[in-house]
Design an enzyme around this catalytic site. Structure first.
Site, PDB file in Angstrom:
ATOM      1  N   ASP A  70       8.082   1.337 -11.026  1.00 50.31           N
ATOM      2  CA  ASP A  70       6.805   0.645 -11.237  1.00 50.31           C
ATOM      3  C   ASP A  70       5.855   1.465 -12.102  1.00 50.31           C
ATOM      4  O   ASP A  70       6.072   2.656 -12.344  1.00 50.31           O
ATOM      5  CB  ASP A  70       6.152   0.307  -9.892  1.00 50.31           C
ATOM      6  N   ASN A 138       2.471   0.223   4.781  1.00 51.12           N
ATOM      7  CA  ASN A 138       2.593  -1.189   5.190  1.00 51.12           C
ATOM      8  C   ASN A 138       3.997  -1.727   4.911  1.00 51.12           C
ATOM      9  O   ASN A 138       4.219  -2.936   4.945  1.00 51.12           O
ATOM     10  CB  ASN A 138       1.540  -2.039   4.469  1.00 51.12           C
ATOM     11  N   HIS A 140       5.692  -1.430   2.036  1.00 54.49           N
ATOM     12  CA  HIS A 140       6.012  -1.850   0.657  1.00 54.49           C
ATOM     13  C   HIS A 140       7.071  -0.941   0.041  1.00 54.49           C
ATOM     14  O   HIS A 140       7.169   0.239   0.366  1.00 54.49           O
ATOM     15  CB  HIS A 140       4.755  -1.959  -0.218  1.00 54.49           C
ATOM     16  N   GLU A 145       4.453  -5.743  -2.146  1.00 57.93           N
ATOM     17  CA  GLU A 145       3.617  -5.720  -0.950  1.00 57.93           C
ATOM     18  C   GLU A 145       4.119  -6.760   0.069  1.00 57.93           C
ATOM     19  O   GLU A 145       4.953  -7.612  -0.267  1.00 57.93           O
ATOM     20  CB  GLU A 145       2.168  -6.022  -1.345  1.00 57.93           C
TER      21      GLU A 145
HETATM   22  C1  GLP Z   1       3.346   4.001  -3.903  1.00 57.41           C
HETATM   23  C2  GLP Z   1       4.549   3.636  -4.785  1.00 57.41           C
HETATM   24  C3  GLP Z   1       5.807   3.574  -3.997  1.00 57.41           C
HETATM   25  C4  GLP Z   1       5.812   4.733  -3.022  1.00 57.41           C
HETATM   26  C5  GLP Z   1       4.761   4.542  -1.961  1.00 57.41           C
HETATM   27  C6  GLP Z   1       4.609   5.704  -1.005  1.00 57.41           C
HETATM   28  O1  GLP Z   1       2.291   3.165  -3.988  1.00 57.41           O
HETATM   29  N1  GLP Z   1       4.437   2.494  -5.633  1.00 57.41           N
HETATM   30  O2  GLP Z   1       6.920   3.600  -4.868  1.00 57.41           O
HETATM   31  O3  GLP Z   1       7.057   4.817  -2.371  1.00 57.41           O
HETATM   32  O4  GLP Z   1       3.545   4.166  -2.517  1.00 57.41           O
HETATM   33  O5  GLP Z   1       3.975   6.775  -1.616  1.00 57.41           O
HETATM   34  P1  GLP Z   1       3.825   8.212  -0.961  1.00 57.41           P
HETATM   35  O6  GLP Z   1       5.129   8.888  -1.118  1.00 57.41           O
HETATM   36  O7  GLP Z   1       2.733   8.860  -1.762  1.00 57.41           O
HETATM   37  O8  GLP Z   1       3.448   8.005   0.464  1.00 57.41           O
END
Ligand code: GLP
Length: 245
Positions: A70, A138, A140, A145
């Site tokens: 993404d 959450n 995702h 989402e």
């Molecule tokens: C982000 C990304 C995800 C990621 C998630 C968790 O928003 N788009 O790909 O896995 O949130 O992030 P973190 O590892 O900082 O908790």
């Protein structure tokens, strides 16, 4: 019950190192591996371990290619919180992966064109061999989402207020994340031949439990992974807490 395999470690660092070692083994066995890459705080130590393997053990990505999950829509090129910049700083600039084969969604121009082009580029490479995934609090995955269709393709996604709040600390003081991102869809993600999910810390325990203990439900995007035949979860004790016993 999910077919996913769990590898549970005493610390986040150990889980990250093990995930990196697994990816390194795949790249050594098949140098042309097509990697699906993820960002987020969870992956900082995973990329650090891969860079260390490249520097000290000669791990080469020269024949590999990569597709990130993404990218935020509308951030200027080189913005310090863009996922392109994250990847450059944590991984790309330290390894020999050819820059023209290290792709992220092109979120600066026409979004519909960029989404289709991304799907076509993945297909042209023969699909993703191993997709790295983190998970949001959450549930995702990528930026899919809650409520996202399990057969969704690469698309523009609206971020929830909780995701925007969780990611605000990645932005310079006074800035907040854009409200939208281009993300691989859940259907795109599920087409990867193998999925490696990394989840660490007690903040991920509920998302992990809802993803793998409960019946698959679009309220928790991570639960889509139960339908995939080859998922390995690298996690620490804290993230695994809700799945114990
Ligand atoms: C982000 C990304 C995800 C990621 C998630 C968790 O928003 N788009 O790909 O896995 O949130 O992030 P973190 O590892 O900082 O908790």
């Amino acid at each position: 019950m999910t077919k996913a395999q769990f590898q549970v470690f005493a610390s986040a660092r150990a889980a990250a190192k093990a995930a990196a070692a697994h990816i390194a083994d795949m790249v050594r066995a098949r140098p042309q591996t097509v990697l699906g890459l993820a960002t987020g705080k969870t992956f900082v130590p995973v990329y650090a371990a891969l860079v260390e393997l490249a520097r000290e053990r000669g791990l080469s990505f020269a024949q590999a290619s990569s597709f990130n999950l993404d990218e935020y829509v509308g951030l200027p090129a080189g913005h310090p919180a863009s996922f392109r910049r994250y990847m450059e700083e944590n991984f790309f600039r330290h390894v020999d992966l050819p820059p023209d084969r290290a792709l992220l969604p092109e979120a600066g121009g026409d979004a519909a064109t960029a989404c289709l082009a991304y799907e076509q580029a993945i297909a042209a490479r023969g699909g993703i061999d191993v997709q790295l995934l983190g998970i949001g609090r959450n549930g995702h995955i990528g930026f899919n989402e809650p409520g996202s269709a399990f057969d969704g393709r690469t698309q523009v996604a609206d971020l929830t207020p909780s995701t925007i709040a969780a990611n605000t600390s990645d932005f310079p003081p006074g800035e907040v994340p854009p409200p939208q991102a281009i993300t691989m869809g859940i259907g795109t993600i599920l087409e990867a031949r193998e999925i490696v999910l990394v989840a660490t810390g007690d903040g991920k325990a509920e998302a992990l439990a809802r993803s793998f203990r409960d019946k698959p439900n679009t309220d928790c995007p991570g639960s889509a992974l139960q339908s995939h035949g080859h998922v390995t979860v690298f996690c620490d004790d804290a993230a695994y807490a809700g799945l114990k016993g």
